[in-house]
Structure formats: structure tokens, C-alpha cells
Design a protein around this motif. Structure first.
Motif, PDB file in Angstrom:
ATOM      1  N   VAL A  97       0.823  -1.213   0.000  1.00  0.00           N
ATOM      2  CA  VAL A  97       0.000   0.000   0.000  1.00  0.00           C
ATOM      3  C   VAL A  97       0.857   1.263   0.000  1.00  0.00           C
ATOM      4  N   LYS A  98       2.076   1.170   0.471  1.00  0.00           N
ATOM      5  CA  LYS A  98       2.959   2.335   0.487  1.00  0.00           C
ATOM      6  C   LYS A  98       3.932   2.328  -0.697  1.00  0.00           C
ATOM      7  N   SER A  99       3.724   1.393  -1.629  1.00  0.00           N
ATOM      8  CA  SER A  99       4.558   1.291  -2.848  1.00  0.00           C
ATOM      9  C   SER A  99       6.042   1.222  -2.512  1.00  0.00           C
ATOM     10  N   ARG A 100       6.355   0.408  -1.517  1.00  0.00           N
ATOM     11  CA  ARG A 100       7.739   0.191  -1.122  1.00  0.00           C
ATOM     12  C   ARG A 100       8.212  -1.166  -1.619  1.00  0.00           C
ATOM     13  N   GLN A 101       9.522  -1.337  -1.666  1.00  0.00           N
ATOM     14  CA  GLN A 101      10.107  -2.589  -2.113  1.00  0.00           C
ATOM     15  C   GLN A 101      10.645  -3.375  -0.915  1.00  0.00           C
ATOM     16  N   LEU A 102      10.391  -4.677  -0.891  1.00  0.00           N
ATOM     17  CA  LEU A 102      10.895  -5.503   0.198  1.00  0.00           C
ATOM     18  C   LEU A 102      12.416  -5.517   0.251  1.00  0.00           C
TER      19      LEU A 102
END
Length: 427
Positions: free
Chosen positions: A316-321
């Protein structure tokens, strides 16, 4: 506070409902529909722990509870210090073991107890939870003696330390403890089966106090802010936090704190050889292996329950693992790390030693490191004494229970047996 079920997003609930339900449909975890950053984090970091925590939790929960109500709940739950101890010029230990059961789980369990007292009124509730070490004690003590709430704790027989077992399996009254003849994942599976049994769930007012419960998770956010608040302001811009990770609730709380605006550069997920998540971060393949017993038994989890929340947060925060760092350690490496840490003047235990070693190996020259110490060394007295060749004095919380008889039942990982027990306890 509105939350939705990650597996069934159409199921949307309030904070009060999420606390009382625990798990959603299809064993789905509840996740906040909105995560609005805090307005002035610098000002928050200047406040005392209880006041700051009250403001953070009221910001998250919203109008369901007044600020005065939240503050009273926090004051009742967070009654112990959270010291940040310097280990070296670049590294600090956040000691989360100064509560009544000497483990970080006290924060979440005690706040959850306050929430259920507030929301449940006179309804009877049965709390079913699985523990790989510290959760059981924290939950048992947090709810001990509370009217209309019965607690059943499942733990893997022979796979938690003797003193961990003594701390919560000697209480009695409204606390029932069961040694399951298997591993922690089997205990978690039994909990999930109980929640899947809708008639049983309704009949006994079933709830869970594992870190799957949102009230426990939001409470843990607070000590991440306290950690950074105790650093000099000049050191707050490049903070790296290493989290000993088993069920991954602790890391989830840290990532939520970061999302709310806490200045953390990155997190390290430090595990033992039960390394499902580190391998997933490297390969993109979710391939749990059979759980292995280790010195860091609270991290002996091969299918961590909270991982879906981390993936949902990053989605949902458009972050990458790939932003997450990770590290894996064997028992031999853990022993060496514990010894090395002790030579630096800090007495730890296996979980904290793993977090410290991964932090020390991955910390950049311009970064400031914090590692989480999730349990008092005396909870692992025999292994710590054996590794370090020292004598550990028991703190009062352990000493007063060490000689008491165990009150646990013991049975196989069989849901039919558990169901009968739950019906009996709640009758």
C-alpha cells in the motif's frame, strides 16, 4: 480506526471489533485502512514515554476512544522503564525486558488487557494463544485474575526454557496452560483451527492474544519512538534498528512506526536458522522448512504469522521488500556472538545477541545502530551461564516462581482434544 481483512478486504471493522475478533475471515489479519503520518515527530520525541505513547495511540485509534481513555489505558499498561543502554559509540541496546514477565511482550499484552476490559464489558471471553517462549507469560500475567476472561496458552513441550515455562505455567485461576507434543507451528495451527470453527468461536467468545491481535501490535509501535527519543538529536538521522525476528510482529510494529514518521533509515530482520523470511527476501520464493529448535527459541518459527502485514504495508505504500536487510545465525554463531557481546561489557541472551551481531556486521560508518533486547538474560539462565561460564542471579519475578509446581496439561497436537478443553474452560 478502520481496519480491513488482508485476505478478505470486504470485511472492514472498527478497532474495538478487531481487538475482540482477533482474526478475520479465512484467518486473515486486520490491517489499518489509513496510516496518516504524525504531524510533528520532533515535538513528540521531546515528550515523556507515557504522554508520547498516549498521543501516538490516540492518533491511530481515532475517535473510538477519547484521549483521556487512551492515556488511562497506557498509564495502566506501561508501568516500567524502557532504557536505551550504550554498548559502543555507534551501538545502543534497547532493553524491553523490565516489565513483570521480563520480556518485550509485556507492552502489547498489557495494553491488550486494558483494551478488552474497556470493550468487552460483562461478556465472557476465552483467549487462546500460542507461545514460543515469551508471549505466554506476558499474556497470562496481563490477564491473570481479570473477571470473565479465561486464558488458554499452548506451547511446544520441551522447546521453551524451564524458567520461561515456570513464569506462566504456575499461575492457575483463570489461566490454563497446555504443553503440546510438537513444535510452535503446530501450536499456531491449533489456534487457527479453533478460529475456523465458527460455532465454537461464538460459543466461548474466542479471542487471541498473539501478535496477530491489532491492540498488541499498535502498543509495540510506542517503544520504537522511545528508542529514538533517547538518542541525542544529532544521531537521529541515520538510525538502523536490528530486530530479533520469529513471528515478525516486532518488526511489523517498527515498520509501522517508520510509516508514521519515525526517522529510521532501515531495519534488519535478524533470525536464527528458521530463516523462511531471509530466504524469501533473497529468492522471492516462500519455502518454509520444518521448524528447528535453537538457543533462541522464541524465534523458532518457520511460518511467521505477521509476515502478511509487512507485505501489505509495503504494497500500500509502494515500497520494495529489498529495503529490508536480513541476517541468519546458527547456534554456534549465536554462542560466539553472545560471548563477544559480553566481552564488550554487555550481558545479553541469545535473541539479543543475534540482533547485535547482525547490526555490528551491517552498520555503516555514518550510521547509528539500535538492537532490541527482547528478554532478560535470566530467562535463559542455563544456556547463558553455560556459554559465558558465569553465575546469573535470578530477578525477583523469576525467583518467586522457580520452585513452584507446573500446572500444565499435556496432549498431542489434536484439535478435537483442544476443542473439548476450550468448552470445559469456558463453561
Amino acid at each position: 480506526m478502520k481496519l480491513y481483512n488482508i485476505k478478505c478486504p470486504e470485511q472492514q471493522v472498527s478497532f474495538a471489533e478487531a481487538v475482540q475478533i482477533g482474526l478475520g475471515k479465512e484467518q486473515g489479519l486486520f490491517f489499518p485502512a489509513e496510516l496518516t503520518p504524525l504531524a510533528d515527530v520532533d515535538a513528540l520525541l521531546d515528550l515523556d514515554f507515557v504522554t508520547r505513547s498516549s498521543q501516538i495511540l490516540h492518533h491511530l485509534i481515532g475517535d473510538e476512544l477519547s484521549y483521556d481513555d487512551v492515556q488511562k489505558m497506557v498509564q495502566a499498561a506501561f508501568t516500567f522503564p524502557v532504557p536505551l543502554k550504550e554498548v559502543s559509540a555507534q551501538v545502543h541496546a534497547l532493553e524491553l525486558f523490565h516489565g513483570p514477565t521480563l520480556a518485550f511482550k509485556d507492552f502489547g499484552a498489557r495494553f491488550m488487557a486494558q483494551c478488552l476490559k474497556k470493550f468487552a464489558a460483562d461478556r465472557k471471553i476465552t483467549i487462546l494463544t500460542a507461545t514460543s517462549g515469551d508471549t505466554g507469560a506476558a499474556v497470562a500475567h496481563a490477564f491473570y485474575g481479570i473477571e470473565n476472561i479465561n486464558v488458554v496458552v499452548l506451547y511446544p513441550q520441551g522447546k521453551i526454557s524451564e524458567l520461561q515455562e515456570k513464569l506462566f505455567c504456575t499461575l492457575g485461576k483463570n489461566i490454563t496452560t497446555v504443553a503440546i507434543e510438537s513444535d510452535f507451528d503446530a501450536c499456531q495451527s491449533l489456534v487457527k483451527q479453533a478460529f475456523d470453527d465458527a460455532p465454537l468461536r461464538e460459543q466461548i467468545g474466542l479471542n487471541s492474544a498473539n501478535s496477530i491481535n491489532i491492540s498488541r501490535l499498535v502498543a509495540q509501535i510506542c517503544y520504537y519512538f522511545e528508542a529514538v527519543a533517547q538518542l541525542p538529536k544529532s544521531q537521529r538521522s541515520q538510525v538502523v534498528i536490528s530486530v530479533p525476528s520469529g513471528n515478525f510482529g516486532n518488526l511489523t510494529a517498527g515498520l509501522l512506526a517508520q510509516t508514521l514518521g519515525l526517522p529510521v533509515k532501515r531495519f534488519i530482520a535478524a533470525t536464527n536458522v528458521n530463516d523462511t523470511v531471509p530466504r524469501y527476501l533473497r529468492s522471492g520464493q516462500w519455502q518454509p522448512k520444518p521448524t528447528q529448535a535453537t538457543l533462541a527459541n522464541a524465534m523458532d518459527v518457520s511460518q511467521p504469522n505477521n509476515w502478511p502485514r509487512i507485505e501489505e504495508l509495503f504494497r500500500v505504500k509502494s515500497r520494495q521488500l529489498s529495503e529490508l536487510s536480513e541476517g541468519v545465525m546458527t547456534d554456534d554463531q549465536t554462542k560466539a556472538a553472545l560471548h563477544e557481546l559480553y566481552l564488550q561489557g554487555y550481558l545479553g541472551e541469545p535473541h539479543g545477541a543475534i540482533a547485535w551481531k547482525q547490526l555490528s556486521e551491517q552498520l555503516g560508518a555514518d550510521e547509528q545502530g539500535i538492537f532490541l533486547c527482547t528478554a532478560h538474560p535470566a530467562k535463559f539462565k542455563s544456556s547463558v551461564e553455560d556459554i559465558l561460564q558465569i553465575d546469573l542471579e535470578l530477578p525477583q519475578a523469576l525467583a518467586q516462581r522457580a520452585e513452584l509446581p507446573l500446572l500444565s496439561e499435556q496432549f498431542a497436537a489434536d484439535f478435537s482434544i483442544l476443542k473439548t478443553l476450550l468448552e470445559k474452560v469456558s463453561a
